[in-house]
Design an enzyme around this catalytic site. Structure first.
Site, PDB file in Angstrom:
ATOM      1  N   GLU A 110      13.313  47.626  24.521  1.00 24.11           N
ATOM      2  CA  GLU A 110      13.281  47.033  23.179  1.00 24.11           C
ATOM      3  C   GLU A 110      13.746  48.014  22.111  1.00 24.11           C
ATOM      4  O   GLU A 110      13.441  49.210  22.178  1.00 24.11           O
ATOM      5  CB  GLU A 110      11.846  46.582  22.823  1.00 24.11           C
ATOM      6  CG  GLU A 110      11.428  45.342  23.570  1.00 24.11           C
ATOM      7  CD  GLU A 110      10.162  44.682  22.997  1.00 24.11           C
ATOM      8  OE1 GLU A 110       9.907  43.534  23.382  1.00 24.11           O
ATOM      9  OE2 GLU A 110       9.439  45.284  22.186  1.00 24.11           O
TER      10      GLU A 110
ATOM     11  N   HIS B 254      10.206  49.946  29.357  1.00 19.51           N
ATOM     12  CA  HIS B 254       9.092  49.625  30.266  1.00 19.51           C
ATOM     13  C   HIS B 254       9.699  49.314  31.633  1.00 19.51           C
ATOM     14  O   HIS B 254      10.365  48.299  31.799  1.00 19.51           O
ATOM     15  CB  HIS B 254       8.334  48.402  29.711  1.00 19.51           C
ATOM     16  CG  HIS B 254       7.187  47.953  30.584  1.00 19.51           C
ATOM     17  ND1 HIS B 254       6.790  46.649  30.674  1.00 19.51           N
ATOM     18  CD2 HIS B 254       6.351  48.646  31.384  1.00 19.51           C
ATOM     19  CE1 HIS B 254       5.756  46.557  31.493  1.00 19.51           C
ATOM     20  NE2 HIS B 254       5.472  47.752  31.946  1.00 19.51           N
TER      21      HIS B 254
ATOM     22  N   HIS C 291      -3.445  49.127  28.684  1.00 16.47           N
ATOM     23  CA  HIS C 291      -2.010  49.337  28.967  1.00 16.47           C
ATOM     24  C   HIS C 291      -1.105  48.292  28.351  1.00 16.47           C
ATOM     25  O   HIS C 291       0.125  48.392  28.442  1.00 16.47           O
ATOM     26  CB  HIS C 291      -1.753  49.417  30.462  1.00 16.47           C
ATOM     27  CG  HIS C 291      -1.496  48.096  31.134  1.00 16.47           C
ATOM     28  ND1 HIS C 291      -2.360  47.038  31.047  1.00 16.47           N
ATOM     29  CD2 HIS C 291      -0.471  47.672  31.911  1.00 16.47           C
ATOM     30  CE1 HIS C 291      -1.879  46.020  31.743  1.00 16.47           C
ATOM     31  NE2 HIS C 291      -0.731  46.364  32.268  1.00 16.47           N
TER      32      HIS C 291
END
Lengths: 138, 480
Positions: B206, B234, B403
């Site tokens: 992102e 990620h 998380h």
């Protein structure tokens, strides 16, 4: 028409497969897995592979069978169109897989299945026939 | 529906008192709001199941983003005594060292305002994503083994980054004890061409903007300021890690009868930490952890190249710098305080992030006063948080915190709720440009399929498990 349905699991994908006999149950399960992965109508039967799997019992054997099939896809790029179970015993299974190597021009991959889990995995006989449950990590 | 009973301890803590074979209580960090959905799935049962495992210390912990996994819950933390305890591949997960990497830049919104679509398109073209995607390299077995031992340092040695990147990575981007001899040919085969790929599902890259700073001093230490453009990656260890977990788990299931450990769920299959099987798993797991660090290092390098080319800027102008890289699926041997004494434990963090406190030697020198940076990704397009580790986490949760947002809706439910909707258009209306290699992924990953990230973060902040430092908003996103 493959005889399976998806049951809800928060993070993963639960699948329940139905069949009249244990052999058919395994064959249906293999098709359910590849039906989730790709559009089976686009897969041809150009290659044949033999499969032999062992397990500590029926549930374990079922998970190991699907683990091997999943590896055929994500380790070797082989898409299974048909699976014929030759022999199934509580701790051993042999099968013939028919399908073809993945070709990005012909095959659409619908989802990633990371692994076959042991969580709530079961194979059981009911009055209506055989039922197996498994949760895929997706 | 879970049959587990809870006892509220305070505003942010709920206990599952030990019953049956539970050796320790379960402890949930959550809020009244998040508790409302709790028990709708098997998550709490799984917290209780983990409490059955031998050598577990203090409690089976669950973070506010906890949800039903397989075996261990996602969002679970459990630490085990090295002599009596166990290690469980299911307590780490298939995506070993799935984690996040946050890159800061010198850019502000005005610098890229009109270029976000071009950047997203270029990133989507340059970064392999989606199922079974192949990376830019095809590693020989010798090279792959080097990756497994050296981790991110291998990538840096090959020119995909700098030494400074390694200093800003958990464990310096290489976990000790990795032994490629403990890894199968199948895992090596799957790993040889996936380095530098994003993956699929909830993995993403992102472009984000720092929207709000909560802690000025920590933000300054982390080099974060309002309006600044950042990139969040990620991803994890790809097929290599899945294969390592799969095979280790199958071996442990096969030998479960020999360990004398009574398992409430086969997916909890484990081995004693002081057994050959336990040591072999940790050595193979470290290989996968290192693969993931090399992978994120290469993804960062490709991101840097794409920004430079698309914006026509040099490295100096762009000022890309790794803030931190931290994993959230791992088992680690760490020294932690238990009842006032320092003990070596094997901490499983499955969907939980290390959150070491200010002053800890494992926190990079530049951040030592602030505490370890903790990166919390949100659901698609909802932004993310940067937190800092605390003494509270160190003493109470084995140096761990949440998380991410945590799923509440199954993928099938999410897909059903998307009928007749255009997710890319909805995201664009929220100011987020999204590109994905699979349309299905966008539907499965809709924001409402996840818990409220603000609420999750509020719990860990208020419970003292980490401190809020900054909130980032998403401008563009590529998904697998």
């Amino acid at each position: 028409m493959i005889n399976y349905h998806i049951f809800d699991h928060t993070a993963d994908l639960g699948v329940e497969v139905f069949a009249a006999t244990l052999r058919e149950l395994y064959a249906e399960a293999s098709l359910a897995l590849f039906d989730l992965l790709t559009d089976l109508s686009a897969v041809r039967e150009t290659e044949e592979r033999a499969l032999a799997v062992g397990g500590e019992g029926p549930d374990d054997l079922f998970v190991n069978f699907l683990r091997e099939l999943l590896y055929a896809w994500n380790g070797e790029g082989f898409l299974v169109k048909r699976c014929t179970i030759r022999e199934v015993a509580p701790r051993r299974l042999t099968a013939i897989l028919l399908g073809e190597p993945y070709d990005p021009a012909c095959h659409r991959i619908k989802m990633e299945i990371k692994a076959v889990t042991y969580h709530q995995a079961s194979v059981r006989r009911t009055e209506a026939g055989w039922v197996a449950r498994v949760v895929f990590d997706v | 529906m879970s049959d587990v009973r809870f006892r509220r301890i305070d505003e942010w803590r709920w206990e599952i008192p030990p019953t049956g074979g539970m050796r320790v209580p379960g402890l949930l960090y959550t809020s009244e709001k998040l508790m409302k959905g709790m028990g709708a799935d098997e998550g709490p049962r799984q917290v209780a199941n983990v409490a059955h495992l031998p050598g577990i210390v203090n409690g089976s912990l669950a973070m506010p983003d906890m949800h039903w996994g397989y075996g261990f819950p996602i969002g679970g933390v459990a630490a085990f005594d090295l002599d009596e305890g166990i290690v469980s591949p299911g307590g780490v997960g298939y995506d070993i060292n799935c984690g996040c990497r946050l890159i800061t830049t010198r850019l502000c919104f005005a610098d890229i305002r009109d270029r976000v679509p071009a950047l997203v398109t270029a990133l989507f073209q340059n970064i392999p994503s989606g199922v079974g995607s192949r990376g830019p390299l095809k590693l020989s077995q010798k090279e792959e083994r080097q990756v497994l031992v050296e981790g991110a340092a291998w990538a840096v040695r090959r020119g995909y980054g700098t030494e400074a990147d390694l200093e800003a990575t958990e464990d310096g981007g290489a976990m000790a004890g990795a032994d490629p001899e403990k890894v199968s040919d199948r895992a090596l085969e799957r790993g040889k061409d996936q380095l530098g790929t994003l993956g699929s599902g909830n993995h993403f890259l992102e472009i984000e903007i720092v929207e709000k700073i909560f802690d000025e001093a920590a933000a300054a230490a982390f080099n974060l300021e309002t309006g600044q453009i950042c990139i969040l990656i990620h991803s994890g260890s790809r097929g290599f890690g899945f294969q390592v977990c799969d095979e280790s788990l199958a071996r442990m299931v096969k030998h479960a009868g020999e360990t004398g450990i009574d398992l409430p769920d086969r997916q909890l299959a484990c081995a004693r930490l002081n057994s050959t099987s336990g040591r072999d798993y940790l050595a193979a797991m470290a290989c996968a952890a290192n693969y993931a660090w090399a992978n994120r290092q290469m993804l960062m390098h490709r991101t840097r190249e794409t920004f430079e080319k698309t914006l026509g800027m040099g490295p100096r102008e762009l000022g890309m710098r790794l803030l931190y890289d931290v994993c959230h699926n791992i088992a680690k041997i760490e020294t932690l305080p238990v009842e006032g004494k320092e003990v070596r434990l094997c901490v499983h963090r499955k969907g939980a992030t290390r959150a070491f406190p200010p002053g800890h030697p494992d926190v990079p020198a530049a951040y030592r006063k602030a505490g370890q940076p903790v990166l919390i990704p949100g659901s698609m397009g909802t932004g993310s948080y940067v937190l800092a580790g605390t003494q509270g986490a160190f003493t109470e949760t084995f140096g761990s915190t949440c998380h991410g947002a945590g799923r509440v809706m199954s993928r099938t439910q999410a897909t059903k709720s998307c009928r007749g909707r255009s997710i890319p258009k909805e995201m664009a209306a929220r100011g987020v440009i999204v590109m994905s290699s699979a349309r299905g992924t966008l539907m499965e990953e809709i924001p409402e399929a996840y818990k409220d990230l603000d609420e999750v973060v509020e719990v860990v902040h208020r419970a003292g498990l980490s401190r809020k430092v900054a909130k980032l908003r998403t401008l563009g996103c590529i998904k697998g």
